[in-house]
Design an enzyme around this catalytic site. Sequence first.
Site, PDB file in Angstrom:
ATOM      1  N   CYS A 186       0.745  -1.279   0.197  1.00 23.71           N
ATOM      2  CA  CYS A 186      -0.133   0.012   0.091  1.00 23.71           C
ATOM      3  C   CYS A 186       0.908   1.291  -0.145  1.00 23.71           C
ATOM      4  O   CYS A 186       0.902   1.934   1.166  1.00 23.71           O
ATOM      5  CB  CYS A 186      -1.025  -0.154   1.158  1.00 23.71           C
ATOM      6  N   CYS A 365      -6.511   1.802  -3.960  1.00 26.23           N
ATOM      7  CA  CYS A 365      -5.957   2.488  -2.765  1.00 26.23           C
ATOM      8  C   CYS A 365      -6.805   3.381  -2.491  1.00 26.23           C
ATOM      9  O   CYS A 365      -6.849   4.378  -3.212  1.00 26.23           O
ATOM     10  CB  CYS A 365      -4.696   3.143  -3.228  1.00 26.23           C
TER      11      CYS A 365
HETATM   12  P1  FAD Z   1      -0.532 -10.504   4.491  1.00 23.68           P
HETATM   13  O1  FAD Z   1      -2.038 -10.290   4.510  1.00 23.68           O
HETATM   14  O2  FAD Z   1       0.436  -9.803   5.167  1.00 23.68           O
HETATM   15  O3  FAD Z   1      -0.343 -12.090   5.223  1.00 23.68           O
HETATM   16  C1  FAD Z   1       0.790 -12.858   4.917  1.00 23.68           C
HETATM   17  C2  FAD Z   1       0.759 -13.707   5.966  1.00 23.68           C
HETATM   18  O4  FAD Z   1       2.060 -14.779   5.931  1.00 23.68           O
HETATM   19  C3  FAD Z   1       0.985 -13.574   7.500  1.00 23.68           C
HETATM   20  O5  FAD Z   1      -0.100 -13.887   8.235  1.00 23.68           O
HETATM   21  C4  FAD Z   1       2.257 -13.895   7.874  1.00 23.68           C
HETATM   22  O6  FAD Z   1       2.161 -14.250   9.411  1.00 23.68           O
HETATM   23  C5  FAD Z   1       2.511 -15.165   7.197  1.00 23.68           C
HETATM   24  N1  FAD Z   1       3.874 -15.715   6.923  1.00 23.68           N
HETATM   25  C6  FAD Z   1       4.678 -14.692   6.726  1.00 23.68           C
HETATM   26  N2  FAD Z   1       6.138 -15.573   6.603  1.00 23.68           N
HETATM   27  C7  FAD Z   1       5.639 -17.148   6.644  1.00 23.68           C
HETATM   28  C8  FAD Z   1       6.403 -18.045   6.860  1.00 23.68           C
HETATM   29  N3  FAD Z   1       7.620 -18.383   6.596  1.00 23.68           N
HETATM   30  N4  FAD Z   1       5.568 -19.196   6.922  1.00 23.68           N
HETATM   31  C9  FAD Z   1       4.388 -19.199   7.100  1.00 23.68           C
HETATM   32  N5  FAD Z   1       3.419 -18.319   7.152  1.00 23.68           N
HETATM   33  C10 FAD Z   1       4.434 -16.927   6.934  1.00 23.68           C
HETATM   34  N6  FAD Z   1      -4.571  -2.788   0.873  1.00 23.68           N
HETATM   35  C11 FAD Z   1      -5.761  -2.251   0.347  1.00 23.68           C
HETATM   36  O7  FAD Z   1      -6.222  -3.015  -0.524  1.00 23.68           O
HETATM   37  N7  FAD Z   1      -6.329  -1.121   0.821  1.00 23.68           N
HETATM   38  C12 FAD Z   1      -5.904  -0.286   1.787  1.00 23.68           C
HETATM   39  O8  FAD Z   1      -6.345   0.773   2.136  1.00 23.68           O
HETATM   40  C13 FAD Z   1      -4.693  -0.734   2.346  1.00 23.68           C
HETATM   41  N8  FAD Z   1      -4.018  -0.204   3.221  1.00 23.68           N
HETATM   42  C14 FAD Z   1      -2.953  -0.633   4.165  1.00 23.68           C
HETATM   43  C15 FAD Z   1      -2.634   0.031   5.028  1.00 23.68           C
HETATM   44  C16 FAD Z   1      -1.393  -0.339   5.972  1.00 23.68           C
HETATM   45  C17 FAD Z   1      -0.887   0.405   6.973  1.00 23.68           C
HETATM   46  C18 FAD Z   1      -1.033  -1.334   5.584  1.00 23.68           C
HETATM   47  C19 FAD Z   1       0.166  -2.120   6.422  1.00 23.68           C
HETATM   48  C20 FAD Z   1      -1.192  -2.237   4.612  1.00 23.68           C
HETATM   49  C21 FAD Z   1      -2.396  -1.670   3.622  1.00 23.68           C
HETATM   50  N9  FAD Z   1      -3.039  -2.546   2.634  1.00 23.68           N
HETATM   51  C22 FAD Z   1      -4.152  -1.932   1.915  1.00 23.68           C
HETATM   52  C23 FAD Z   1      -2.143  -3.604   2.168  1.00 23.68           C
HETATM   53  C24 FAD Z   1      -2.893  -4.938   2.371  1.00 23.68           C
HETATM   54  O9  FAD Z   1      -3.021  -5.036   3.480  1.00 23.68           O
HETATM   55  C25 FAD Z   1      -1.693  -6.072   1.853  1.00 23.68           C
HETATM   56  O10 FAD Z   1      -1.459  -5.674   0.531  1.00 23.68           O
HETATM   57  C26 FAD Z   1      -2.284  -7.431   2.106  1.00 23.68           C
HETATM   58  O11 FAD Z   1      -2.586  -7.772   3.367  1.00 23.68           O
HETATM   59  C27 FAD Z   1      -1.627  -8.507   1.384  1.00 23.68           C
HETATM   60  O12 FAD Z   1      -2.095  -9.685   1.662  1.00 23.68           O
HETATM   61  P2  FAD Z   1      -0.949 -11.192   1.700  1.00 23.68           P
HETATM   62  O13 FAD Z   1      -1.729 -12.310   1.969  1.00 23.68           O
HETATM   63  O14 FAD Z   1      -0.081 -10.779   0.643  1.00 23.68           O
HETATM   64  O15 FAD Z   1       0.037 -10.778   2.992  1.00 23.68           O
END
Ligand code: FAD
Length: 435
Positions: A186, A365
């Site tokens: 983000c 966003c």
């Molecule tokens: P995540 O949701 O981060 O999940 C990854 C998971 O993998 C975690 O639970 C972690 O514990 C696990 N993991 C890591 N390493 C390992 C391992 N070795 N073994 C097993 N598990 C592991 N997005 C929007 O669409 N709109 C918004 O307004 C927005 N605002 C945001 C504001 C902030 C402050 C932040 C921090 C993020 C924002 N986002 C927004 C972005 C969004 O949250 C992420 O893009 C999204 O969560 C990505 O999903 P993901 O599954 O790739 O990763």
Amino acid sequence: MSMSRLISVNSKRYFSKTSKLHDTHSCKLLIVGGGAGGCTVAAKLANNFKKHEIIVVEPAEYNYYQPLFTLIGGGTKTISDARKPMGQVLPKNVTWVQDAVREFSPKENCVSTGCGHTIKYDFMLIATGLQLNYDKIPGLLDALKQKDSGVCSNYSELYVEKTFESLKRFKKGNAIFTLPNTPLKCPGAPQKAAYIADAFFRKNNKRNNARVIYNTSLPVIFGVKKYADALWKVVEGRDIDVNLRTNLVSIEPGKNVATFENLEKPGETHAVNYEMLNVTPPMCTPNDLRKCRELVNDAGFVDVNKDTMQSTKFDNVFAIGDCASSPNSKTCAAVASQSTVIAANMTAVMSGNKPEAIYNGYASCPLVTGYDKCILAEFDYNLTPMETFPFNQARELRSMYIMKRDIMPTVYWLMLRGYWGGPATMRKFMRLGFA
Ligand code: FAD
Ligand code: UQ1
């Protein structure tokens, strides 16, 4: 973590207390990471599998709805609004291994975990997200841990509540907001924190004593011109200083001094005093993933075909979300669209067919610009706007703020149950009869 737990989400059986370490487990589908992407695809595919054929490896106790962190920083929401226990968000018939993958061996179709389990799989989805590297900025972790340091960060559940505390404590001086010189999730979030601070200071008669500064490593305020033009007007109207190509390199918490480098002139630095410093940390993909050179590209992201999200090297491996090399803006909105494509493509590959569904790079966003305003940016791989609603979303709108605050959290938890795959259908419907 001392002991991994193998948890059947349905029956709440905890195997770890009786099973010995170094067990070998097998599954049809292994999902690494139970965040936004991992949970969503687990939910979409769960009905195609028998009980225990899907294993999700996820060390965390909670799934966090991270987009809400922006509003927690502004005091509008609380951390308990933004999380649910992992056991509640995973589908009933998957097995949750509460542990982290430490080693990926894609040629052998297996991973090993922190507690020494080996898990063999037929297919794997990598969904590990990004790692936050607060330790890469000298002085930062110390400052974040000190109660009244004025240093805070919206990116971690550990520090986000410090943002609102710092806003309330603020008396006079510089309130600085940073965006790092690394890939990040983000990329709009760091500046949202600055807009909320500006609004908070105005509401509480502190704005005359505050200089609000947004220091970003990027060469632009936002990657999509339509929204960048609107955001430059916002910062000018609110008297927010924006310094492009300016990267935080260190902090001296005792002195309230932050040092920034000028990325246009490497080696040139300048020190600035702060009363409040809201830091977006440097990020990278998790170390244990990056070290598997067969899976990742030079930047450490899982090397995938950007259309199908299938690994470029291993046909039985896919990646979703922030850890994937697809050059989209890393957001939950992108995860939503990718989840539909990945569910279709993994199902096809599992039946011996070619992956044919295509992800167009959609990301969104919601650029919150105050306590009741939001510019809703939506765009694709080409950075072409892809707006859902039949009005100009580059305007600061109260309706879009209400959507961000009150509707998107529900949509997120529905997404985790497999009921939201992005706004493509809604966009078609909304735009019927409009150009
Ligand atoms: P995540 O949701 O981060 O999940 C990854 C998971 O993998 C975690 O639970 C972690 O514990 C696990 N993991 C890591 N390493 C390992 C391992 N070795 N073994 C097993 N598990 C592991 N997005 C929007 O669409 N709109 C918004 O307004 C927005 N605002 C945001 C504001 C902030 C402050 C932040 C921090 C993020 C924002 N986002 C927004 C972005 C969004 O949250 C992420 O893009 C999204 O969560 C990505 O999903 P993901 O599954 O790739 O990763
Ligand atoms: C979206 O799909 C999504 O994923 C759940 C978000 O993350 C929280 C968003 O912030 C947005 C804006 C979308 C896109 C949804 C619509 C209705 C435009």
